[in-house]
Design a protein around this motif. Structure first.
Motif, short mmCIF file in Angstrom:
data_model
loop_
_atom_site.label_atom_id
_atom_site.label_comp_id
_atom_site.label_asym_id
_atom_site.label_seq_id
_atom_site.Cartn_x
_atom_site.Cartn_y
_atom_site.Cartn_z
N ARG A 1 0.82 -1.22 0.00
CA ARG A 1 0.00 0.00 0.00
C ARG A 1 0.85 1.27 0.00
NH1 ARG A 1 -4.66 -2.06 4.23
NH2 ARG A 1 -5.92 -3.12 2.66
N ALA A 2 2.12 1.16 0.35
CA ALA A 2 3.01 2.33 0.34
C ALA A 2 3.41 2.73 -1.07
CB ALA A 2 4.26 2.05 1.18
N HIS A 3 3.19 1.85 -2.03
CA HIS A 3 3.54 2.15 -3.42
C HIS A 3 2.48 3.06 -4.03
CE1 HIS A 3 7.10 -0.32 -4.44
NE2 HIS A 3 6.76 -0.87 -3.30
N PRO A 4 2.91 3.96 -4.90
CA PRO A 4 1.95 4.85 -5.54
C PRO A 4 1.24 4.17 -6.71
CG PRO A 4 4.14 5.30 -6.37
CD PRO A 4 4.30 4.25 -5.29
N ASP A 5 0.07 4.69 -7.06
CA ASP A 5 -0.59 4.27 -8.29
C ASP A 5 0.30 4.65 -9.46
OD1 ASP A 5 -2.88 3.48 -6.92
OD2 ASP A 5 -3.98 5.32 -7.36
N LEU A 6 0.30 3.84 -10.50
CA LEU A 6 1.03 4.18 -11.71
C LEU A 6 0.29 5.31 -12.43
CD1 LEU A 6 2.05 0.67 -13.05
CD2 LEU A 6 3.47 2.35 -11.87
N ALA A 7 1.01 6.38 -12.72
CA ALA A 7 0.44 7.55 -13.39
C ALA A 7 -0.76 8.08 -12.63
CB ALA A 7 0.06 7.21 -14.84
N GLY A 8 -0.73 7.97 -11.31
CA GLY A 8 -1.87 8.35 -10.48
C GLY A 8 -1.76 9.74 -9.90
N ARG A 9 -2.55 9.98 -8.88
CA ARG A 9 -2.67 11.33 -8.30
C ARG A 9 -1.37 11.85 -7.72
NH1 ARG A 9 -2.66 10.00 -3.20
NH2 ARG A 9 -3.61 8.08 -2.49
N LEU A 10 -0.53 10.98 -7.12
CA LEU A 10 0.74 11.46 -6.58
C LEU A 10 1.67 11.93 -7.70
CD1 LEU A 10 1.51 8.89 -3.73
CD2 LEU A 10 0.57 11.20 -3.53
N ALA A 11 1.64 11.22 -8.81
CA ALA A 11 2.46 11.62 -9.96
C ALA A 11 2.01 12.98 -10.48
CB ALA A 11 2.39 10.58 -11.06
N ILE A 12 0.72 13.15 -10.59
CA ILE A 12 0.16 14.41 -11.08
C ILE A 12 0.51 15.55 -10.14
CG2 ILE A 12 -2.00 15.64 -11.53
CD1 ILE A 12 -3.10 12.88 -12.48
N GLY B 1 -7.18 -4.14 -2.75
CA GLY B 1 -6.87 -3.40 -1.53
C GLY B 1 -5.48 -2.79 -1.49
N PHE B 2 -4.79 -2.80 -2.61
CA PHE B 2 -3.48 -2.16 -2.75
C PHE B 2 -3.30 -1.78 -4.21
CE2 PHE B 2 -2.93 -6.79 -2.80
CZ PHE B 2 -2.29 -7.01 -4.02
N PRO B 3 -2.37 -0.85 -4.51
CA PRO B 3 -2.20 -0.41 -5.89
C PRO B 3 -1.51 -1.47 -6.76
CG PRO B 3 -0.61 0.67 -4.49
CD PRO B 3 -1.53 -0.11 -3.58
N PHE B 4 -1.73 -1.37 -8.05
CA PHE B 4 -1.04 -2.23 -9.01
C PHE B 4 0.45 -1.91 -8.95
CE2 PHE B 4 0.64 -2.88 -13.33
CZ PHE B 4 0.33 -4.22 -13.52
N ILE B 5 1.25 -2.95 -8.78
CA ILE B 5 2.70 -2.77 -8.65
C ILE B 5 3.38 -3.62 -9.72
CG2 ILE B 5 4.72 -3.05 -7.16
CD1 ILE B 5 2.68 -2.90 -4.77
N ILE B 6 4.28 -2.98 -10.44
CA ILE B 6 5.08 -3.68 -11.44
C ILE B 6 6.42 -2.97 -11.55
CG2 ILE B 6 4.15 -2.34 -13.39
CD1 ILE B 6 4.25 -5.00 -15.03
N ALA B 7 7.47 -3.74 -11.69
CA ALA B 7 8.80 -3.16 -11.92
C ALA B 7 8.82 -2.66 -13.37
CB ALA B 7 9.88 -4.21 -11.69
N VAL B 8 8.77 -1.36 -13.54
CA VAL B 8 8.56 -0.78 -14.87
C VAL B 8 9.83 -0.67 -15.70
CG1 VAL B 8 6.50 0.49 -14.12
CG2 VAL B 8 8.73 1.63 -14.07
N LYS B 9 10.99 -0.85 -15.10
CA LYS B 9 12.24 -0.70 -15.86
C LYS B 9 12.25 -1.66 -17.05
CE LYS B 9 17.20 -0.61 -15.62
NZ LYS B 9 18.02 0.45 -15.15
N GLY B 10 12.50 -1.08 -18.22
CA GLY B 10 12.56 -1.87 -19.44
C GLY B 10 11.21 -2.11 -20.09
N LEU B 11 10.16 -1.64 -19.46
CA LEU B 11 8.82 -1.81 -20.01
C LEU B 11 8.32 -0.51 -20.64
CD1 LEU B 11 7.06 -3.78 -17.11
CD2 LEU B 11 8.21 -4.71 -19.13
N THR B 12 7.44 -0.64 -21.61
CA THR B 12 6.78 0.52 -22.19
C THR B 12 5.42 0.68 -21.53
OG1 THR B 12 5.60 -0.72 -23.90
CG2 THR B 12 7.86 0.03 -24.43
#
Length: 165
Positions: free
Chosen positions: A61-72, A112-123
């Motif tokens: 749950r400590a991870h942010p949403d991808l492209a979510g409100r914290l990013a904005i 009950g938690f944000p989607f988490i993925i290691a984005v390095k190397g991904l589009t």
């Protein structure tokens, strides 16, 4: 000897906003010199895997949403900001942003938690495809998948900060 304050300053945030993992790794003597990405990672992962389910859920749950409100709002950690930008998530079209927002909401409501993925190397397309596939997982399967992704993110962060073995 490992300086506790220095170690915690450098590695306390490897697991997003969860310094207890680095603290416990030191307290149980799991961290050894010389510090390597693989060695520190193994120590931190062992602590993470032994943490209670509630603590593990807190890490997720400590991870942010991808492209979510914290990013904005510009409120991501530096690591998260750089990771998301590297995958192009800071340059989404309005339609792409709407799709990510829709998936973030549905995923968080389901698991009950944000989607988490290691984005390095991904589009952004890779991430979107994974998002759409994983939202169909069971709660148990997705909890395990998310923990594995958190561990991968930690390894990527440590590899950037430390030499390998």
């Amino acid at each position: 000897m490992i300086d506790r304050a220095d170690f915690l300053a450098r590695f306390g945030g490897v697991f997003e906003h969860s310094p207890f993992i680095a603290e416990r790794a030191l307290d149980v003597g799991a961290v050894a010199l010389p510090l390597t990405a693989a060695g520190v990672h193994a120590a931190l992962v062992a602590v993470f895997r032994k943490a209670s389910e509630a603590e593990q859920l807190g890490v997720l749950r400590a991870h942010p949403d991808l492209a979510g409100r914290l990013a904005i709002a510009g409120e991501l950690t530096e690591d998260s900001r750089n990771e998301q930008a590297g995958a192009g998530l800071d340059r989404l079209s309005p339609a792409e942003h709407a799709r990510f927002t829709e998936l973030n909401t549905a995923y968080t409501e389901k698991f009950g938690f944000p989607f988490i993925i290691a984005v390095k190397g991904l589009t952004k397309d890779d991430i979107l495809a994974a998002f759409e596939a994983r939202i169909g997982n069971t709660a148990t399967a997705e909890f395990e998948t998310a923990k594995t992704q958190v561990e991968r993110i930690a390894l990527l962060r440590l590899t950037a900060a430390l030499p390998g073995e």
